[in-house]
Design a protein around this motif. Sequence first.
Motif, PDB file in Angstrom:
ATOM      1  N   ASP A  63      26.099  54.355  25.910  1.00 44.98           N
ATOM      2  CA  ASP A  63      26.296  55.665  26.546  1.00 44.98           C
ATOM      3  C   ASP A  63      27.661  55.620  27.236  1.00 44.98           C
ATOM      4  O   ASP A  63      27.974  54.671  27.961  1.00 44.98           O
ATOM      5  CB  ASP A  63      25.209  55.969  27.573  1.00 44.98           C
ATOM      6  CG  ASP A  63      25.412  57.373  28.121  1.00 44.98           C
ATOM      7  OD1 ASP A  63      25.182  58.326  27.353  1.00 44.98           O
ATOM      8  OD2 ASP A  63      25.851  57.506  29.272  1.00 44.98           O
ATOM      9  N   GLY A  64      28.441  56.691  26.979  1.00 44.24           N
ATOM     10  CA  GLY A  64      29.834  56.663  27.424  1.00 44.24           C
ATOM     11  C   GLY A  64      30.706  56.134  26.304  1.00 44.24           C
ATOM     12  O   GLY A  64      31.680  55.419  26.531  1.00 44.24           O
ATOM     13  N   ARG A  92      27.222  71.115  23.972  1.00 43.14           N
ATOM     14  CA  ARG A  92      25.927  71.748  23.682  1.00 43.14           C
ATOM     15  C   ARG A  92      25.664  72.995  24.529  1.00 43.14           C
ATOM     16  O   ARG A  92      24.759  73.768  24.229  1.00 43.14           O
ATOM     17  CB  ARG A  92      24.788  70.728  23.886  1.00 43.14           C
ATOM     18  CG  ARG A  92      24.847  69.539  22.949  1.00 43.14           C
ATOM     19  CD  ARG A  92      23.633  68.638  23.106  1.00 43.14           C
ATOM     20  NE  ARG A  92      23.584  67.982  24.385  1.00 43.14           N
ATOM     21  CZ  ARG A  92      24.242  66.879  24.705  1.00 43.14           C
ATOM     22  NH1 ARG A  92      25.045  66.300  23.815  1.00 43.14           N
ATOM     23  NH2 ARG A  92      24.139  66.330  25.906  1.00 43.14           N
ATOM     24  N   GLY A 144      26.618  59.710  31.225  1.00 43.70           N
ATOM     25  CA  GLY A 144      25.514  60.309  31.972  1.00 43.70           C
ATOM     26  C   GLY A 144      24.490  59.276  32.425  1.00 43.70           C
ATOM     27  O   GLY A 144      23.955  59.357  33.534  1.00 43.70           O
ATOM     28  N   GLU A 162      23.405  67.716  34.718  1.00 45.42           N
ATOM     29  CA  GLU A 162      23.935  68.080  33.389  1.00 45.42           C
ATOM     30  C   GLU A 162      23.006  69.148  32.815  1.00 45.42           C
ATOM     31  O   GLU A 162      21.782  69.020  32.878  1.00 45.42           O
ATOM     32  CB  GLU A 162      24.056  66.858  32.468  1.00 45.42           C
ATOM     33  CG  GLU A 162      24.729  67.239  31.160  1.00 45.42           C
ATOM     34  CD  GLU A 162      25.364  66.076  30.396  1.00 45.42           C
ATOM     35  OE1 GLU A 162      25.542  64.973  30.949  1.00 45.42           O
ATOM     36  OE2 GLU A 162      25.684  66.302  29.211  1.00 45.42           O
TER      37      GLU A 162
HETATM   38  C1  IPD Z   1      27.256  61.382  26.309  1.00 41.80           C
HETATM   39  C2  IPD Z   1      27.661  60.932  27.706  1.00 41.80           C
HETATM   40  C3  IPD Z   1      28.243  62.069  28.494  1.00 41.80           C
HETATM   41  C4  IPD Z   1      27.257  63.200  28.616  1.00 41.80           C
HETATM   42  C5  IPD Z   1      26.826  63.678  27.225  1.00 41.80           C
HETATM   43  C6  IPD Z   1      26.285  62.515  26.399  1.00 41.80           C
HETATM   44  P1  IPD Z   1      27.311  59.360  24.528  1.00 41.80           P
HETATM   45  O1  IPD Z   1      26.599  60.321  25.628  1.00 41.80           O
HETATM   46  O2  IPD Z   1      26.562  60.450  28.429  1.00 41.80           O
HETATM   47  O3  IPD Z   1      28.563  61.677  29.801  1.00 41.80           O
HETATM   48  O4  IPD Z   1      27.847  64.247  29.321  1.00 41.80           O
HETATM   49  O5  IPD Z   1      25.797  64.628  27.380  1.00 41.80           O
HETATM   50  O6  IPD Z   1      25.989  62.990  25.102  1.00 41.80           O
HETATM   51  O7  IPD Z   1      27.711  60.239  23.406  1.00 41.80           O
HETATM   52  O8  IPD Z   1      28.457  58.725  25.181  1.00 41.80           O
HETATM   53  O9  IPD Z   1      26.218  58.413  24.161  1.00 41.80           O
END
Ligand code: IPD
Length: 278
Positions: free
Chosen positions: A94-95, A167, A193, A210
Motif C-alpha cells: 500500500d502506497g 474513484r 492509506g 478517505e
Molecule cells: C492507494 C493508497 C492511497 C489511497 C488510495 C489507495 P495503493 O493504495 O493507499 O493512499 O488514497 O485509495 O488505492 O494503490 O497504493 O495500494
Amino acid sequence: MPSAMSYTNDLDGRAQLCRDVILSAGALVLEGFENGRAADFSMKGPQDYLTETDAASEAHIRQRIAAAFPEDSFFGEEGGGDIRERVWVVDPIDGTANFARGIPHFCISIGYVEGNVAKLAAIYNPALDELYFCRAGEGATRNGQPISAARTTRFDMASVELGWSTRIPNTRYLEAMTRLLDKGANVRRAGSGAMALAYVADGRSDAYVELHMNSWDCVPGLLLVAEAGGRVCPFFEIGSLQAGAAVLASAPAIADGVSDAVGIVLAEPLNRRERNAA
Ligand code: IPD
C-alpha cells in the motif's frame, strides 16, 4: 520459518502466521525497494502504479496462507480472490506510488475477517521496520509495545490526513478538505492509506479520511485504530469487503467534529467489555 504444519487451526495459529508472513513479505518488498526494481513500474490506470514487487509480494502471502490454512479464502489487491466466512484481506504494497518513486512510506497490510468481523490486523513498513499488529479485543501494538490514539482536543492543533483517489469526483474531495481547513485542521496527504490509519492508531496523526477505500487498504487499519482507543466508521455497515466504503478514523476527542465536516458516520465507541467479547 515455521512449516505449514506448525500453525494451530485457530485464531492463535492465524495470528502467528499473520505476523510471520507480513515480515517475510516485508523482506521481499524491501529488497525490491533497495535494489531499484521499484522504479520499474507500469500503470494500471490514472495515478495507479504497479510494480513487479506488488505481484511477487501478493503471491508470497497467498501461497503461505494457502499452505497453512487451505480452507480460508483470500482477497488481494492484485489478484482478487473470493470472500467466504473466513477471509484474508491483503494489500501486498500500500502506497505503491511512493514505493515506485523511492519514498520509503509504504507498507504491507493484512487483515483476517471471520463472518464480517475483523479479527486480526497487521501493517508493516519494512523501510522503518515498524510492525503494527492487533487481535480484536487485545489492544493495538507497534513492535510489541501498546499504542494509543492521540488525545488531541482542538482542531487548531490537529493534523488530519485526507486520502484521494480517482474513484471519487474531485469536487467532493475539495469540499471535505475545505470543511476540515475551515475547522482549523492541518490537512495532509502522504500516499498510503493503510499507513495513515496505522499512524492514527499510533497517535502520530489525529484522523484519516478517505471518501472511498478498498477493503484491503482499510480493514486492518480500522481495527488497529479501534483497538488503540480511536473512533472509526462502521465499515461493514456502510460498505462491504467487495465494494469498499467511505473511511473515517479519528482520535476520540475530535471524532464528532471530523465526522460532521466530512459527512461520514461513526460507529459506537468500542468499550473494553465489547472488545473482550469479540
Ligand atoms: C492507494 C493508497 C492511497 C489511497 C488510495 C489507495 P495503493 O493504495 O493507499 O493512499 O488514497 O485509495 O488505492 O494503490 O497504493 O495500494
